[in-house]
Design an enzyme around this catalytic site. Structure first.
Site, PDB file in Angstrom:
ATOM      1  CB  THR A 134     -29.755   4.370  14.172  1.00  0.00           C
ATOM      2  OG1 THR A 134     -29.667   5.085  15.529  1.00  0.00           O
ATOM      3  CG2 THR A 134     -31.098   3.459  14.560  1.00  0.00           C
ATOM      4  CG  ASP A 135     -26.026   5.398  17.963  1.00  0.00           C
ATOM      5  OD1 ASP A 135     -27.152   5.682  17.906  1.00  0.00           O
ATOM      6  OD2 ASP A 135     -24.954   5.891  18.760  1.00  0.00           O
ATOM      7  CD  GLU A 136     -31.861   7.079  18.628  1.00  0.00           C
ATOM      8  OE1 GLU A 136     -33.219   6.704  18.932  1.00  0.00           O
ATOM      9  OE2 GLU A 136     -31.590   8.303  18.417  1.00  0.00           O
ATOM     10  CE1 TYR A 159     -35.252   6.615  13.178  1.00  0.00           C
ATOM     11  CE2 TYR A 159     -33.759   6.551  15.137  1.00  0.00           C
ATOM     12  CZ  TYR A 159     -33.766   6.787  13.754  1.00  0.00           C
ATOM     13  OH  TYR A 159     -32.657   6.651  13.223  1.00  0.00           O
ATOM     14  CE  LYS A 163     -32.892   3.284  10.819  1.00  0.00           C
ATOM     15  NZ  LYS A 163     -33.050   3.640   9.136  1.00  0.00           N
TER      16      LYS A 163
HETATM   17  P1  NAD Z   1     -33.847  12.851   7.255  1.00  0.00           P
HETATM   18  O1  NAD Z   1     -35.105  12.691   8.140  1.00  0.00           O
HETATM   19  O2  NAD Z   1     -33.059  14.086   7.163  1.00  0.00           O
HETATM   20  O3  NAD Z   1     -34.171  12.357   5.725  1.00  0.00           O
HETATM   21  C1  NAD Z   1     -35.101  11.177   5.348  1.00  0.00           C
HETATM   22  C2  NAD Z   1     -35.215  11.399   3.992  1.00  0.00           C
HETATM   23  O4  NAD Z   1     -36.051  10.253   3.615  1.00  0.00           O
HETATM   24  C3  NAD Z   1     -35.898  12.609   3.307  1.00  0.00           C
HETATM   25  O5  NAD Z   1     -35.404  13.106   2.193  1.00  0.00           O
HETATM   26  C4  NAD Z   1     -37.448  12.125   3.074  1.00  0.00           C
HETATM   27  O6  NAD Z   1     -38.060  12.728   2.153  1.00  0.00           O
HETATM   28  C5  NAD Z   1     -37.300  10.620   2.707  1.00  0.00           C
HETATM   29  N1  NAD Z   1     -38.258   9.586   2.976  1.00  0.00           N
HETATM   30  C6  NAD Z   1     -39.227   9.840   4.157  1.00  0.00           C
HETATM   31  N2  NAD Z   1     -39.971   8.799   3.930  1.00  0.00           N
HETATM   32  C7  NAD Z   1     -39.788   8.232   2.678  1.00  0.00           C
HETATM   33  C8  NAD Z   1     -40.578   7.261   1.870  1.00  0.00           C
HETATM   34  N3  NAD Z   1     -41.809   6.616   2.500  1.00  0.00           N
HETATM   35  N4  NAD Z   1     -40.322   7.177   0.789  1.00  0.00           N
HETATM   36  C9  NAD Z   1     -39.194   7.608   0.235  1.00  0.00           C
HETATM   37  N5  NAD Z   1     -38.443   8.675   0.835  1.00  0.00           N
HETATM   38  C10 NAD Z   1     -38.737   8.815   2.145  1.00  0.00           C
HETATM   39  O7  NAD Z   1     -32.930  11.566   7.910  1.00  0.00           O
HETATM   40  P2  NAD Z   1     -31.275  11.407   7.897  1.00  0.00           P
HETATM   41  O8  NAD Z   1     -30.858  12.106   9.124  1.00  0.00           O
HETATM   42  O9  NAD Z   1     -30.757  11.730   6.779  1.00  0.00           O
HETATM   43  O10 NAD Z   1     -31.280   9.763   8.102  1.00  0.00           O
HETATM   44  C11 NAD Z   1     -30.825   9.223   7.017  1.00  0.00           C
HETATM   45  C12 NAD Z   1     -30.863   7.667   7.560  1.00  0.00           C
HETATM   46  O11 NAD Z   1     -29.908   7.480   8.388  1.00  0.00           O
HETATM   47  C13 NAD Z   1     -32.125   7.192   8.230  1.00  0.00           C
HETATM   48  O12 NAD Z   1     -32.315   5.912   7.754  1.00  0.00           O
HETATM   49  C14 NAD Z   1     -31.545   7.252   9.581  1.00  0.00           C
HETATM   50  O13 NAD Z   1     -32.502   6.324  10.444  1.00  0.00           O
HETATM   51  C15 NAD Z   1     -30.190   6.974   9.639  1.00  0.00           C
HETATM   52  N6  NAD Z   1     -29.417   7.537  10.485  1.00  0.00           N
HETATM   53  C16 NAD Z   1     -29.272   8.907  10.932  1.00  0.00           C
HETATM   54  C17 NAD Z   1     -28.646   9.323  11.956  1.00  0.00           C
HETATM   55  C18 NAD Z   1     -28.747  10.877  12.056  1.00  0.00           C
HETATM   56  O14 NAD Z   1     -28.026  11.317  13.194  1.00  0.00           O
HETATM   57  N7  NAD Z   1     -29.333  11.808  11.290  1.00  0.00           N
HETATM   58  C19 NAD Z   1     -27.802   8.662  12.718  1.00  0.00           C
HETATM   59  C20 NAD Z   1     -27.720   7.237  12.253  1.00  0.00           C
HETATM   60  C21 NAD Z   1     -28.467   6.663  11.472  1.00  0.00           C
HETATM   61  O1  DAU Z   2     -27.890   8.034  17.667  1.00  0.00           O
HETATM   62  C1  DAU Z   2     -28.434   8.079  16.232  1.00  0.00           C
HETATM   63  C2  DAU Z   2     -29.632   8.992  16.111  1.00  0.00           C
HETATM   64  O2  DAU Z   2     -29.298  10.400  16.314  1.00  0.00           O
HETATM   65  C3  DAU Z   2     -30.302   8.873  14.810  1.00  0.00           C
HETATM   66  O3  DAU Z   2     -30.683   7.499  14.472  1.00  0.00           O
HETATM   67  C4  DAU Z   2     -31.727   9.588  14.821  1.00  0.00           C
HETATM   68  O4  DAU Z   2     -32.286   9.410  13.360  1.00  0.00           O
HETATM   69  C5  DAU Z   2     -31.284  11.019  14.954  1.00  0.00           C
HETATM   70  O5  DAU Z   2     -32.370  11.810  15.039  1.00  0.00           O
HETATM   71  C6  DAU Z   2     -30.488  11.302  16.322  1.00  0.00           C
HETATM   72  O6  DAU Z   2     -31.394  10.878  17.475  1.00  0.00           O
HETATM   73  P1  DAU Z   2     -31.306  11.801  18.994  1.00  0.00           P
HETATM   74  O7  DAU Z   2     -32.674  11.473  19.501  1.00  0.00           O
HETATM   75  O8  DAU Z   2     -30.060  11.472  19.837  1.00  0.00           O
HETATM   76  O9  DAU Z   2     -31.173  13.291  18.146  1.00  0.00           O
HETATM   77  P2  DAU Z   2     -31.879  14.712  18.521  1.00  0.00           P
HETATM   78  O10 DAU Z   2     -30.956  15.607  17.680  1.00  0.00           O
HETATM   79  O11 DAU Z   2     -33.220  14.723  18.524  1.00  0.00           O
HETATM   80  O12 DAU Z   2     -31.366  14.791  19.944  1.00  0.00           O
HETATM   81  C7  DAU Z   2     -29.904  14.894  20.653  1.00  0.00           C
HETATM   82  C8  DAU Z   2     -30.002  14.915  21.909  1.00  0.00           C
HETATM   83  O13 DAU Z   2     -30.396  16.210  22.586  1.00  0.00           O
HETATM   84  C9  DAU Z   2     -31.193  14.002  22.598  1.00  0.00           C
HETATM   85  O14 DAU Z   2     -30.526  13.471  24.047  1.00  0.00           O
HETATM   86  C10 DAU Z   2     -32.223  14.806  22.916  1.00  0.00           C
HETATM   87  C11 DAU Z   2     -31.541  16.078  23.321  1.00  0.00           C
HETATM   88  N1  DAU Z   2     -32.493  17.342  22.747  1.00  0.00           N
HETATM   89  C12 DAU Z   2     -32.917  17.277  21.433  1.00  0.00           C
HETATM   90  C13 DAU Z   2     -33.707  18.349  20.812  1.00  0.00           C
HETATM   91  C14 DAU Z   2     -34.408  18.392  19.638  1.00  0.00           C
HETATM   92  C15 DAU Z   2     -32.539  18.338  23.348  1.00  0.00           C
HETATM   93  O15 DAU Z   2     -32.298  18.589  24.539  1.00  0.00           O
HETATM   94  N2  DAU Z   2     -33.420  19.599  23.079  1.00  0.00           N
HETATM   95  C16 DAU Z   2     -34.030  19.527  21.776  1.00  0.00           C
HETATM   96  O16 DAU Z   2     -34.618  20.614  21.488  1.00  0.00           O
END
Ligand code: NAD
Ligand code: DAU
Length: 356
Positions: A134-136, A159, A163
């Site tokens: 992630t970019d975080e 988190y 990562k």
């Molecule tokens: P998600 O939370 O939707 O899904 C996570 C999956 O991992 C689920 O199916 C869960 O059952 C499985 N999991 C969790 N713990 C586990 C364990 N101990 N063993 C096996 N499986 C397990 O996540 P996502 O949003 O699809 O993100 C996927 C990946 O991409 C993550 O590594 C996240 O850090 C990264 N990422 C997500 C975003 C985003 O915006 N969602 C952005 C950048 C990077």
């Molecule tokens: O940047 C990549 C990341 O993006 C991933 O690594 C994470 O897995 C993914 O969850 C996401 O993180 P964020 O914290 O940016 O996503 P989230 O959807 O939780 O929130 C997006 C923005 O919206 C953030 O600034 C917080 C705000 N927010 C979020 C929620 C859930 C609100 O204002 N209200 C809300 O209820």
């Protein structure tokens, strides 16, 4: 150009992992087998791949297993003669990491370590370990500038710290043991099959149902929104073509304040769904609530390395991507019900209630 026979996808029942598995089967020339290794936490949903299991059954295996279990990981790699791993499995939600960080350390750090150890034991049989990050990990930007592959790590939340730690382990296994690895760090994904604890699906469903739309603080934090399908094409490109040991940043070139995103979603739901009983526009549901602790102000990715090296680019714009996503949630109430019951609901009740 790398090709693969037996892919192990961790976290394939989650949001991005399930989109990735569907993408590889339906949109690439991959002819091998995919083993989806997933513990089905609150965020995993086997329903998301029911169609894939029906269509590609002979080439698709679901393994209900945990990456925290080192023996189970090793056994899966050997049994299915895995030659490449795509590692999505993680605890992924920042708010959860603030109230309950333990699982983030165990899954994101120890789980990644278990996979790396098992991958290393496969020796020359393993051609690639692709780590999805992630970019975080780069922290927070001011009003200008971008994250890129050379930005120093400065994570803030439990988190992002977990990562960052996993990224360092992946690089260490490459540098120390010569494990073939690639890493992608990407911005906020949106699209079908995302658990409605994340901003976009939460706002779509609350707006549809006439519930408050909780915007943290003033709503001026900025995220760079990337359609999940564009993320999948980027990962597949990097897996096939990037040099071992390299990192690529993936972004949407689509920076928006949260309030802009929520307002757009309200307008889309007003246009695509029946009106609220009161007749009020959905924007009236916006409720400013207490800010997230340590809330990163701005994320934005410079993805010119990925564009320059491989000609990758985003296929979705904010306009068509947001509309496609809103339509998908409106048209898939069965999936929404399946994800909002069971573990997901129980976890929200147990942990968020404590926060008040
Ligand atoms: P998600 O939370 O939707 O899904 C996570 C999956 O991992 C689920 O199916 C869960 O059952 C499985 N999991 C969790 N713990 C586990 C364990 N101990 N063993 C096996 N499986 C397990 O996540 P996502 O949003 O699809 O993100 C996927 C990946 O991409 C993550 O590594 C996240 O850090 C990264 N990422 C997500 C975003 C985003 O915006 N969602 C952005 C950048 C990077
Ligand atoms: O940047 C990549 C990341 O993006 C991933 O690594 C994470 O897995 C993914 O969850 C996401 O993180 P964020 O914290 O940016 O996503 P989230 O959807 O939780 O929130 C997006 C923005 O919206 C953030 O600034 C917080 C705000 N927010 C979020 C929620 C859930 C609100 O204002 N209200 C809300 O209820």
């Amino acid at each position: 150009m790398r090709t693969f026979r037996n892919l192990l996808v961790t976290g394939g029942a989650g949001f991005i992992g399930s989109n990735f598995i569907r993408h590889v089967f339906e949109k690439t020339d991959f002819a091998g087998r995919i083993v989806n290794y997933d513990a089905l936490t609150y965020a995993g949903n086997a329903e998301s791949l029911a169609d894939v299991a029906a269509t590609f059954g002979g080439r698709y295996v679901f393994l209900h297993a945990d990456i925290r279990d080192a023996a189970a990981v090793r056994e899966a790699l050997d049994r299915y003669e895995i030659d490449a791993i795509v590692h999505f499995a993680a605890e992924s939600h920042v708010d959860r990491s603030i109230v309950a960080p333990d699982d983030f350390v165990q899954t994101n750090i120890v789980g990644t370590f278990n996979l790396l150890q098992a991958a290393r034991e496969r020796g020359a049989a393993l051609s690639l370990f692709h780590h999805v990050s992630t970019d975080e990990v780069f922290g927070s930007l001011g009003p200008t500038g971008f994250f890129s592959e050379t930005t120093p790590y400065a994570p803030h939340s439990p988190y992002s710290a977990s990562k960052a730690s996993s990224d360092h382990l992946v690089r260490a296994f490459h540098d120390t043991y010569g494990l073939p690895v690639t890493i992608t760090n990407c911005s906020n994904n949106y699209g079908p099959f995302q658990v409605p604890e994340k901003l976009i699906p939460l706002m779509v469903l609350n707006a549809l149902e006439g519930r408050p739309l909780p915007v943290y603080g003033e709503g001026l934090n900025v995220r760079d929104w990337l359609h999940v399908e564009d993320h999948c094409t980027a990962i597949w490109t990097v897996m096939a073509r990037a040099e071992s040991g390299s990192t690529y940043c993936v972004g949407g070139r689509n920076e928006r304040t949260n309030i802009d995103v929520v307002t757009r979603i309200c307008a889309l739901v007003d246009r695509l769904a029946p009106p609220l009983p009161s007749g009020a526009p959905r924007e009236s549901l916006i409720t400013h609530v207490a800010d997230r602790l340590g809330h990163d102000r701005r994320y934005a990715i410079d993805c010119s390395k990925l564009e320059g090296d491989f000609g990758w680019t985003q296929a979705y714009t904010a306009e068509n991507g947001f509309e496609q996503t809103v339509r998908w949630y409106l048209e898939n109430p069965k999936w929404v019900d399946s994800v909002r019951t069971g573990d997901y609901r129980r976890w929200i009740e147990r942990n968020y209630a404590k926060r008040g």
